[in-house]
Design an enzyme around this catalytic site. Structure first.
Site, PDB file in Angstrom:
ATOM      1  N   ARG B  21     -28.565  -3.260  23.606  1.00 43.51           N
ATOM      2  CA  ARG B  21     -27.353  -3.716  22.921  1.00 43.51           C
ATOM      3  C   ARG B  21     -26.163  -2.770  23.161  1.00 43.51           C
ATOM      4  O   ARG B  21     -25.111  -3.154  23.641  1.00 43.51           O
ATOM      5  CB  ARG B  21     -27.636  -3.838  21.418  1.00 43.51           C
ATOM      6  CG  ARG B  21     -26.494  -4.430  20.611  1.00 43.51           C
ATOM      7  CD  ARG B  21     -26.868  -4.575  19.144  1.00 43.51           C
ATOM      8  NE  ARG B  21     -26.880  -3.308  18.440  1.00 43.51           N
ATOM      9  CZ  ARG B  21     -26.153  -3.043  17.342  1.00 43.51           C
ATOM     10  NH1 ARG B  21     -25.368  -3.964  16.847  1.00 43.51           N
ATOM     11  NH2 ARG B  21     -26.223  -1.881  16.750  1.00 43.51           N
ATOM     12  N   LYS B  46     -36.117  -5.838  34.369  1.00 42.63           N
ATOM     13  CA  LYS B  46     -34.880  -6.640  34.412  1.00 42.63           C
ATOM     14  C   LYS B  46     -34.168  -6.509  35.759  1.00 42.63           C
ATOM     15  O   LYS B  46     -32.993  -6.859  35.881  1.00 42.63           O
ATOM     16  CB  LYS B  46     -33.936  -6.207  33.289  1.00 42.63           C
ATOM     17  CG  LYS B  46     -34.436  -6.541  31.893  1.00 42.63           C
ATOM     18  CD  LYS B  46     -33.583  -7.632  31.253  1.00 42.63           C
ATOM     19  CE  LYS B  46     -34.170  -8.077  29.942  1.00 42.63           C
ATOM     20  NZ  LYS B  46     -33.235  -8.023  28.847  1.00 42.63           N
ATOM     21  N   THR B 104     -29.039   9.093  23.280  1.00 44.40           N
ATOM     22  CA  THR B 104     -30.050   8.840  22.260  1.00 44.40           C
ATOM     23  C   THR B 104     -30.059   9.931  21.181  1.00 44.40           C
ATOM     24  O   THR B 104     -29.996  11.115  21.497  1.00 44.40           O
ATOM     25  CB  THR B 104     -31.437   8.777  22.919  1.00 44.40           C
ATOM     26  OG1 THR B 104     -31.348   7.909  24.043  1.00 44.40           O
ATOM     27  CG2 THR B 104     -32.503   8.302  21.950  1.00 44.40           C
ATOM     28  N   HIS B 262     -37.551  30.812   6.928  1.00 43.22           N
ATOM     29  CA  HIS B 262     -37.387  32.246   6.979  1.00 43.22           C
ATOM     30  C   HIS B 262     -37.419  32.702   8.409  1.00 43.22           C
ATOM     31  O   HIS B 262     -36.677  33.574   8.810  1.00 43.22           O
ATOM     32  CB  HIS B 262     -38.533  32.911   6.240  1.00 43.22           C
ATOM     33  CG  HIS B 262     -38.512  32.586   4.790  1.00 43.22           C
ATOM     34  ND1 HIS B 262     -39.628  32.275   4.094  1.00 43.22           N
ATOM     35  CD2 HIS B 262     -37.493  32.521   3.925  1.00 43.22           C
ATOM     36  CE1 HIS B 262     -39.289  32.038   2.837  1.00 43.22           C
ATOM     37  NE2 HIS B 262     -38.005  32.174   2.721  1.00 43.22           N
TER      38      HIS B 262
END
Lengths: 416, 327
Positions: B21, B46, B104, B262
């Site tokens: 998207r 794809k 990302t 710490h």
């Protein structure tokens, strides 16, 4: 996410073969504890809380008189430690301690690498150890860490107990492997003790502090349950907010934390949220809650978080503030989501008309979005000012303060 | 070369995870703003898809061998889910890509560490994780920085904005643009614990660039990256004006919860807190042209007081009136 000691022992130390005392965890005095105590010559009982420095708060007790164990367990399993409620008690074998080391692994951003930190002078707060006695070994190649490298490191820093070189180096590698394998941000053992066992000596982890990476490949909240980063249980509204993002990855609106103030903060974007909150506090506003909304959430998410933010009792003002968004649609988030929440709350009689609002926002479709929000303000009788990015982002909380003083006689905090 | 090592007139972008998207939106926007800057996209399964204005391949290896675009690819823009980032980075490095942006967020720290060490061995430049990208108005844009209409925030000028926060990168460029300073480069380096490109990494790269008039840096608590800037400047490694704002002082006043380790405090004793960073930079400012802004909006005054000349006219009125008022 920080783990309780018994979680660290049970799920991580065991898996990576880090030696620990015999132990049993219990939420109350029961048969398992009685049977455990029966076999031990003495036990140590610890409250299970996430805050540190338990010993100083009296939440770690050595019990040699077995008849007293039940009372101590009952006390430590339920008491408050620095305001945090104990969720149970860890009952451990009492070790015959010869010496105490400090050991931890964490990421050093200075080196951009994991670092093993070791001192022969453990047991006390690490901040109190002389820095000269604390040694750091940076892992410059995460692909291969071997005990011999640890022995070289220990040798180089003048480790005094040569008989322990091999066993200690092996424990340290196991600890390092646990740090990497369990995806920790911090793994700390203080003290790592040398205990006498008959005529032998063994190395045992007498404490376990683990902070897991919240972004780990397996979300720790799934394994251990969600927990507040503030060392207190989540409030109802905080829990409700978490649900907003569950199962819906479009944008983020469920990051919500409550504080004890009277100014609601609806802020957008990590950096923008931080500077806005910061300025608000510097300006003397008392913040009631913090949010960090971003990534173009749909109107439904904005609706839900808006209602949560505004439902906190005792609010006097609201700051809606964000920079110039790259992605987040202003018409969707403010013009639809927030506006609908306000319309509905008004209709339900839940909207406080005395609230003073300042809005400062820009980004995709901001002209439309701010106009829609203004219309919503008009029809619901909401008082406030709406700005776009002409107003520098951090001047928005200062404007809110001025309006609050002028219109409701708000008395800002005197911040030093 | 026009531009910087991060983005210049030779930059040819391949987007990893191109059909998602956010990535597909960025590709379309980039094509509209700077046609031809994105050369190809990769999404396994794809390959051959025509849904984007650039060719899509199943693997990067196919893309770099493609006779049309292969030789033009030198910069990767990574948009894959957090657990796939390490894989995507290795695919890029193994196929000879030398400049990478990790957009990302929430990359596991362990993976970030492996990525950093691998990048060091290969001599690549990686920006991020959690980068929003890079903008050089005179050359082009990488990523979504500035959105659909970046002209709101960006105009060509001499300021370099470096920020952990992506949103603030744009907000800052816009604040300066309204007051008469344009942007030479805006780089969102991301706020991850293991940062592949730090402020000082950038300063070393742009040190000799005559187009740089001043640097505006936006810091956050955690890590030692802001402190390293103070060290770099005091050791003579960067001599142009630097205005800094460090957020997060307020966190130090909040009730201490499960405070960070710490151990962190030991490795980086006297570093990491906002006040530590501020005092280190202020100390550098005694001898060098460094100013720390108290409020974020004071950054403008800081740049002004460092004597950085405006690139164009100041366009904002002294007192900003609200768009709408109902009070």
């Amino acid at each position: 996410m920080k783990l309780y000691e018994h979680e660290a022992l049970g799920s991580i130390f065991k898996k990576y073969k880090i030696p620990v005392p015999r132990y049993v965890f219990a939420t109350e005095m029961n048969d398992a504890v009685s049977q455990f105590v029966e076999k031990e010559s003495g036990v140590v009982v610890k409250s299970m809380v996430l805050v540190g420095k338990r010993g100083k708060a009296g939440a770690v007790k050595v019990v040699s008189d077995k008849s007293k164990v039940a009372d101590v367990v009952k006390d430590l399993a339920t008491r408050d430690v620095y305001g945090e409620k104990s969720i149970g008690a860890l009952v451990e074998e009492k070790l015959d301690i010869e010496k105490e080391f400090y050991l931890s692994v964490t990421y050093s951003t200075k080196d951009r690498a994991p670092a093993i930190i070791f001192s022969e002078h453990g047991g006390m707060d690490v901040e109190e150890i002389d820095p000269k006695l604390i040694h750091t070994h940076v892992i410059t190649d995460v692909r291969s860490v071997y005990p011999y490298q640890i022995r070289q490191f220990l040798s180089n820093v003048g480790f005094s107990d040569k008989d322990l070189l091999r066993p200690l180096s092996e424990v340290i590698v196991n600890v390092y492997n646990a740090f990497v394998g369990a995806e920790c941000r911090l793994l700390e053992i203080n003290p790592l003790v040398v205990a006498r066992s008959g005529d032998k000596r063994k190395i045992v982890a007498a404490d376990a502090v683990i902070i897991l990476d919240d972004d780990a490949s397996v979300n720790p909240a799934i394994t251990y349950g969600a927990r507040s980063a503030q060392g207190r249980p989540l409030t109802q509204r905080e829990q409700d907010a978490i649900l907003i993002d569950q199962g819906d990855h479009r944008g983020k609106a469920g990051s919500y934390v409550e504080l004890e103030g009277d100014i609601a903060m609806m802020t957008f974007g990590g950096g923008g949220s931080t500077v806005t909150a910061e300025t608000a506090i510097e300006a003397g506003l008392r913040i009631a809650n913090l949010t960090d909304i971003g990534g173009n959430p749909p109107a439904e998410k904005m609706y839900r978080i808006s209602r949560i933010i505004l439902s906190k009792p005792g609010l006097k003002g609201v700051l809606v503030c964000g920079g110039t968004a790259s992605n987040t649609r202003i018409d969707v988030t403010l013009g639809e989501g927030l506006a609908k929440a306000l319309d509905d709350m008004k209709a339900e009689g839940k909207l406080d008309k005395n609230l003073v609002w300042v809005v400062r926002r820009s980004g995709p479709e901001y002209v439309k979005g701010l106009k829609m929000l203004h219309e919503c303000f008009e029809r619901n009788g909401i008082r406030g000012e709406i700005y776009d990015s002409q107003l520098p982002i951090t001047e928005a909380p200062i404007r809110l303060k001025e309006l609050l003083i002028k219109h409701i006689g708000y008395k800002p905090e005197n911040v030093g | 070369m026009k531009g910087t090592v991060y983005l210049n007139d030779k930059t040819g972008i391949v987007v990893i995870g191109a059909t998602g998207r956010e990535a597909s939106q960025v590709i379309k926007e980039s094509e509209a703003l700077y046609p031809g800057i994105v050369k190809a996209g990769i999404t396994p399964g794809k390959g051959g898809s025509t849904e984007l204005p650039v060719p899509v391949f199943d693997t990067l290896s196919e893309a770099v061998k493609d006779p049309k675009v292969g030789k033009l690819l030198n910069t990767a823009l990574i948009y894959v889910p957090p657990v796939s980032v390490l894989d995507a980075v290795m695919e890029c490095l193994d196929n000879g890509i030398k400049v990478l942006y990790i957009i990302t967020e929430h990359v596991p720290i362990r993976d970030s560490e492996i990525i950093f060490q691998e990048k060091e061995r290969r001599g690549a430049i990686i920006v991020g994780g959690t980068s929003l990208g890079c903008f050089v108005p005179s050359v082009g844009r990488i990523g979504a920085i500035g959105g659909k209409d970046p002209s709101v925030a960006f105009r060509d000028g001499g300021i370099v904005v470096i920020s952990k926060s992506g949103g603030l990168t744009v907000t800052t460029a816009e604040m300066f643009k309204r007051r008469g300073w344009g942007t030479y480069m805006a780089l969102a380096i991301g706020g991850d614990i293991i940062s592949n490109t730090t402020y000082s990494d950038v300063l070393k790269q742009i040190k000799g660039d005559p187009k740089v008039k001043a640097v505006v840096m936006l810091g956050e608590p955690g890590g030692a990256y802001e402190e390293q800037v103070a060290d770099l400047i005091t050791s003579g490694g960067f001599d142009k004006p630097v205005a800094a704002f460090i957020s997060g002082r307020f966190q130090e006043r909040m009730p201490e919860g499960v405070a960070f380790g710490h151990a962190g405090a030991i490795v980086e004793r006297g570093m990491g807190k906002a006040t530590d960073k501020i005092s280190r930079l202020e100390a550098a400012g005694k001898k060098y042209p460094v100013k720390v802004a108290f409020y974020y909006h004071d950054l403008v005054k800081a740049i002004e007081s460092l004597g950085v000349p405006r690139d164009f006219e100041d366009s904002t009125a002294e007192h900003v009136k609200p768009l709408y008022s109902t009070i």
